[in-house]
Enzyme design. Structure first.
Site, PDB file in Angstrom:
ATOM      1  CB  ALA A  61      -0.933  -0.022   1.216  1.00 48.46           C
ATOM      2  NE  ARG A  87       5.517  -5.550   3.959  1.00 50.82           N
ATOM      3  CZ  ARG A  87       6.546  -5.661   3.113  1.00 50.82           C
ATOM      4  NH1 ARG A  87       7.130  -4.599   2.622  1.00 50.82           N
ATOM      5  NH2 ARG A  87       6.986  -6.845   2.742  1.00 50.82           N
ATOM      6  CG  ASN A  97       5.463  -9.417  -2.849  1.00 48.92           C
ATOM      7  OD1 ASN A  97       4.916  -9.977  -3.804  1.00 48.92           O
ATOM      8  ND2 ASN A  97       6.730  -9.009  -2.874  1.00 48.92           N
ATOM      9  CG  HIS A 131       7.302  -4.312  -4.808  1.00 46.68           C
ATOM     10  ND1 HIS A 131       6.696  -4.674  -3.639  1.00 46.68           N
ATOM     11  CD2 HIS A 131       6.925  -5.234  -5.718  1.00 46.68           C
ATOM     12  CE1 HIS A 131       5.985  -5.774  -3.830  1.00 46.68           C
ATOM     13  NE2 HIS A 131       6.101  -6.137  -5.090  1.00 46.68           N
ATOM     14  CD  GLU A 176      11.769  -3.349  -3.851  1.00 47.18           C
ATOM     15  OE1 GLU A 176      11.210  -2.262  -3.592  1.00 47.18           O
ATOM     16  OE2 GLU A 176      11.436  -4.428  -3.336  1.00 47.18           O
TER      17      GLU A 176
HETATM   18 ZN   LIG Z   1       6.962  -3.725  -1.784  1.00 50.32          ZN
END
Ligand SMILES: [Zn+2]
Ligand SMILES: *[C@@H]1O[C@H](CO)[C@@H](O)[C@H](O)[C@H]1NC(C)=O
Ligand SMILES: *[C@@H]1O[C@H](CO)[C@@H](O)[C@H](O)[C@H]1NC(C)=O
Ligand SMILES: *[C@@H]1O[C@H](CO)[C@@H](O)[C@H](O)[C@H]1NC(C)=O
Length: 421
Positions: A182, A232, A249, A303, A379
């Protein structure tokens, strides 16, 4: 003049109180650990639900500590001979101050004749994302097919955007996932920019069907806007625990449970069982459907933060995933091209080696079960200076460099070398 000052102060105070995405972060601190074995100790504290590890990438581990757990954490660190610096005394105040320094929320306007665009100067609310997707469907009815692949715990739609291929001949499929965590707001923002560019860049359709889920965790995302900017997980009400949420995840059913927590209070809580959550189940089912009918050649889960392109497996440091050399080779192409515009460096590395063991993530399942050739966790920016609260001025450049790297990646893996996307 004095009267005006008073009015402004009152307005600021009101703005402060209504700004509740920081409420739950009051008196939370950010600690930076020094010493050896900091990764082992912080991983243990995280799995016990005592801290929120914010940055696993470097030797200097940062973590968020709540006022309730601070004493226990302090004692544990003392026992292990680990010292720490308090980087942020009160996270709620810290974030509010940052907010005040920024200008007001930018309202991006559009006219009846302009094409829909995702915002580049502010982060979009979930409602704004839904509005954009609706407009996109109306504007490009033959190019996109937007469908709900399922509903979240609280009943919100999980939207899938299919950017359709054109013409005849076999096509490969690519899957993009955004927003499963989130608080990583840059992830859906960049995913929406990729969607927007893909729709307009028609020649990609000669080679690929692209499926993208820009917001995989709508409940958590809303909560990160309304109550806790550092939220999260999803919003599952866990049985027999006051703690809410499952780390989506860590919930994928492939070597489920390795490097994940069984404690519902942990930020990396894996849930009651693999695919126990409607969000992961919806993603899995939709991905299987694509894999059944098309050649699903690449999966990228977006992410933040850390600027690394991770390839599986995360569940083991010794088992090498199939096509690892190819994943590294194409990953380097992505990294080299993403660097061109702004010099941003994305490091290509294995997820278990770069981080601690992680199982139940999208990329491991896509590789291990679907046997997708190119499977990655990306990421995005930055390297930790702003972290999850990445400034809005970074939305456009991050989107641009990722688009450039992504295009190079598509070009490199294209199924027909005589066609150029
Ligand atoms: Zn993440
Ligand atoms: C859109 O996708 C859904 C679900 O896959 C499918 O049932 C529907 O026929 C598609 N619509 C169009 C216009 O392609
Ligand atoms: C670029 O590609 C080369 C190999 O082709 C690789 O060594 C390098 O790490 C890549 N990444 C970056 C960020 O330059
Ligand atoms: C995915 O597709 C590949 C290629 O068709 C196939 O070998 C594999 O069994 C599929 N995986 C699943 C889980 O359906």
């Amino acid at each position: 003049m004095q009267g005006w000052c008073l009015v402004i102060v009152v307005l600021l105070a009101i703005a402060d109180f209504s700004n509740s995405q920081y409420d739950e972060l009051s008196k939370h601190q950010i600690w930076q650990l020094n010493g050896k074995d900091v990764d082992l100790v912080s991983t243990k504290l995280s799995e016990d639900g005592l801290v929120d590890v914010l940055d696993l990438s470097g030797a200097r581990i940062k973590m968020r500590v709540s006022p309730e757990d601070a004493e226990v954490v302090r004692e544990t660190l003392l026992r292990e001979g680990i010292t720490y610096d308090v980087l942020v005394e009160d996270l709620a105040i810290h974030l509010k101050m940052q907010e005040l320094k920024k200008s007001d929320r930018v309202t991006e306007t559009c006219t009846a004749t302009s094409c829909p665009e995702p915002f580049k100067e502010s982060y979009m609310t979930f409602e704004e994302m839904e509005w954009y997707l609706e407009e996109l469907q109306k504007t490009y009815p033959s190019r996109v097919n937007i469908t709900s692949i399922g509903k979240s715990v609280e009943g919100r739609d999980i939207w899938q955007v299919h950017i359709k291929s054109t013409g005849c001949g076999p096509k490969s499929a690519v899957w993009l996932e955004g927003g499963i965590h989130a608080r990583e707001w840059i992830s859906p923002a960049v995913t929406l920019q990729l969607i927007n560019n893909l729709v307009k860049h028609c020649s990609i359709g000669k080679l690929f069907d692209v499926y993208a889920v820009p917001m995989a965790n709508p409940d958590g995302y809303l909560y990160s806007w309304s109550n806790n900017r550092f939220w999260r997980k999803n919003r599952r009400k866990n049985s027999n625990s006051p703690c809410v949420g499952v780390d989506l995840n860590r919930n994928w059913d492939y070597y489920y449970g390795v490097g994940a927590s069984s404690n519902p209070c942990s930020e990396v809580f894996k849930g009651d069982s693999g695919f126990s959550e409607p969000e992961t189940l919806a993603l899995k089912t939709a991905m299987e459907k694509v894999n059944e009918t098309k050649n699903l050649v690449m999966v990228i889960a977006l992410h933040s933060f850390g600027q690394v392109l991770l390839y599986p497996y995360g569940w083991s440091t010794t088992v090498e995933a199939p096509n690892t050399p190819e994943m590294i080779e194409k990953g380097n192409i992505f990294a080299n091209v993403s660097k061109i515009s702004f010099g941003t460096i994305y490091t290509v590395q294995n997820s278990a080696v770069g981080y601690s063991l992680i199982s139940g993530a999208t990329d491991d399942w896509a590789k291990g079960v679907l046997q997708v050739k190119y499977s990655y966790t990306l990421e995005l920016r930055d390297e930790g200076a702003q972290g999850f609260t990445l400034g809005t001025d970074k939305i456009a450049p991050t989107g641009q460099e990722i688009w450039e790297g992504f295009m190079a990646l598509l070009y490199a893996i294209r199924p027909n070398k005589y066609i150029v996307p």
